[in-house]
Design a protein around this motif. Structure first.
Motif, PDB file in Angstrom:
ATOM      1  N   LYS A   1       0.855  -1.181   0.000  1.00 20.94           N
ATOM      2  CA  LYS A   1       0.000   0.000   0.000  1.00 20.94           C
ATOM      3  C   LYS A   1       0.898   1.240   0.000  1.00 20.94           C
ATOM      4  CE  LYS A   1      -4.018   1.760   2.482  1.00 20.94           C
ATOM      5  NZ  LYS A   1      -4.936   1.471   3.591  1.00 20.94           N
ATOM      6  N   ASP A   2       0.838   1.990  -1.111  1.00 20.26           N
ATOM      7  CA  ASP A   2       1.621   3.224  -1.232  1.00 20.26           C
ATOM      8  C   ASP A   2       0.684   4.405  -1.036  1.00 20.26           C
ATOM      9  OD1 ASP A   2       4.069   1.925  -1.883  1.00 20.26           O
ATOM     10  OD2 ASP A   2       3.313   1.612  -3.912  1.00 20.26           O
ATOM     11  N   ILE A   3       1.118   5.370  -0.228  1.00 19.72           N
ATOM     12  CA  ILE A   3       0.280   6.518   0.122  1.00 19.72           C
ATOM     13  C   ILE A   3       1.057   7.804  -0.140  1.00 19.72           C
ATOM     14  CG2 ILE A   3      -0.961   7.675   2.006  1.00 19.72           C
ATOM     15  CD1 ILE A   3      -1.116   4.902   3.371  1.00 19.72           C
ATOM     16  N   ALA A   4       0.348   8.813  -0.671  1.00 16.48           N
ATOM     17  CA  ALA A   4       0.958  10.129  -0.894  1.00 16.48           C
ATOM     18  C   ALA A   4      -0.071  11.216  -0.622  1.00 16.48           C
ATOM     19  CB  ALA A   4       1.469  10.256  -2.317  1.00 16.48           C
ATOM     20  N   SER A   5       0.428  12.325  -0.111  1.00 16.94           N
ATOM     21  CA  SER A   5      -0.412  13.496   0.124  1.00 16.94           C
ATOM     22  C   SER A   5       0.220  14.701  -0.572  1.00 16.94           C
ATOM     23  CB  SER A   5      -0.515  13.764   1.625  1.00 16.94           C
ATOM     24  OG  SER A   5      -1.257  14.928   1.864  1.00 16.94           O
ATOM     25  N   TYR A   6      -0.598  15.407  -1.357  1.00 23.20           N
ATOM     26  CA  TYR A   6      -0.132  16.568  -2.112  1.00 23.20           C
ATOM     27  C   TYR A   6      -0.843  17.832  -1.647  1.00 23.20           C
ATOM     28  CZ  TYR A   6       2.045  13.633  -5.702  1.00 23.20           C
ATOM     29  OH  TYR A   6       2.842  12.747  -6.382  1.00 23.20           O
ATOM     30  N   THR A   7      -0.142  18.951  -1.759  1.00 22.41           N
ATOM     31  CA  THR A   7      -0.752  20.272  -1.635  1.00 22.41           C
ATOM     32  C   THR A   7      -0.928  20.789  -3.055  1.00 22.41           C
ATOM     33  OG1 THR A   7       0.355  20.709   0.455  1.00 22.41           O
ATOM     34  CG2 THR A   7      -0.460  22.617  -0.751  1.00 22.41           C
ATOM     35  N   ILE A   8      -2.125  21.325  -3.339  1.00 22.41           N
ATOM     36  CA  ILE A   8      -2.423  21.790  -4.695  1.00 22.41           C
ATOM     37  C   ILE A   8      -2.820  23.259  -4.647  1.00 22.41           C
ATOM     38  CG2 ILE A   8      -3.963  21.506  -6.671  1.00 22.41           C
ATOM     39  CD1 ILE A   8      -4.201  18.626  -6.000  1.00 22.41           C
ATOM     40  N   ALA A   9      -2.340  24.024  -5.623  1.00 21.87           N
ATOM     41  CA  ALA A   9      -2.727  25.426  -5.767  1.00 21.87           C
ATOM     42  C   ALA A   9      -3.005  25.695  -7.240  1.00 21.87           C
ATOM     43  CB  ALA A   9      -1.624  26.339  -5.261  1.00 21.87           C
ATOM     44  N   GLY A  10      -4.041  26.488  -7.496  1.00 26.25           N
ATOM     45  CA  GLY A  10      -4.384  26.807  -8.875  1.00 26.25           C
ATOM     46  C   GLY A  10      -4.713  28.269  -9.047  1.00 26.25           C
TER      47      GLY A  10
END
Length: 162
Positions: A145-154
């Protein structure tokens, strides 16, 4: 005589035509301010396996949709997604959705899960994007199980302002 009158009556009613009215109620799940083209930057916050995920990406997204269907297109890569938004925005400035994709190859199952949450602030949005990749063996047992968390800005490039 009764049979003739009854037959004529039946023919009269069978030959009648009427227009039926159709109506509906449309509920807006996607705030209109999100529709348009956006320059988007995603940065990896955390991951249990950073080699699987991109550290940073810069894309141009086009967001459109109807009712509770969000259409997200990346014209550069050709990627297109239609996503069902299940949670209606209570404040008119937020958008949250989940995606799930199951891929089976050579008897092995991989499930891709994504949870996205955005907050609109004028011609900008910010939020988070959480990925989970689950890999199962041929017996259906979770192996990795691979997990990632991103911060996104647009930032909005084109489209009507909110």
């Amino acid at each position: 005589m009764k049979k003739i009158i009854l037959s004529l009556g039946c023919l009269l009613f069978l030959c009648c035509s009427a227009v039926s009215l159709k109506g509906g109620v449309s509920e807006e799940y996607i705030p209109k301010g999100f529709f348009g083209s956006w320059g988007v930057i995603s940065k990896l916050n955390s991951s249990n396996n950073p080699t699987v995920f991109n550290f940073e990406s810069r894309d141009i997204w086009t967001l459109s949709g109807y009712n509770n269907i969000l259409i997200l297109e990346n014209l550069e890569s050709g990627a297109r997604s239609e996503i069902e938004v299940k949670d209606k925005s209570k404040d008119g400035n937020s958008l949250k959705f989940e995606r799930k994709k199951i891929v089976i190859e050579k008897g092995l199952k991989v499930i891709y899960k994504e949870t996205v949450s955005f907050r609109l602030q004028g011609n900008n949005f910010s939020g988070t994007d959480n990925f989970i990749i689950e890999r199962y063996n041929k017996n259906g047992k979770l192996e990795k199980k691979d997990i990632a968390s991103y911060t996104i800005a647009g930032i909005k490039i084109s489209g009507s302002s909110p």
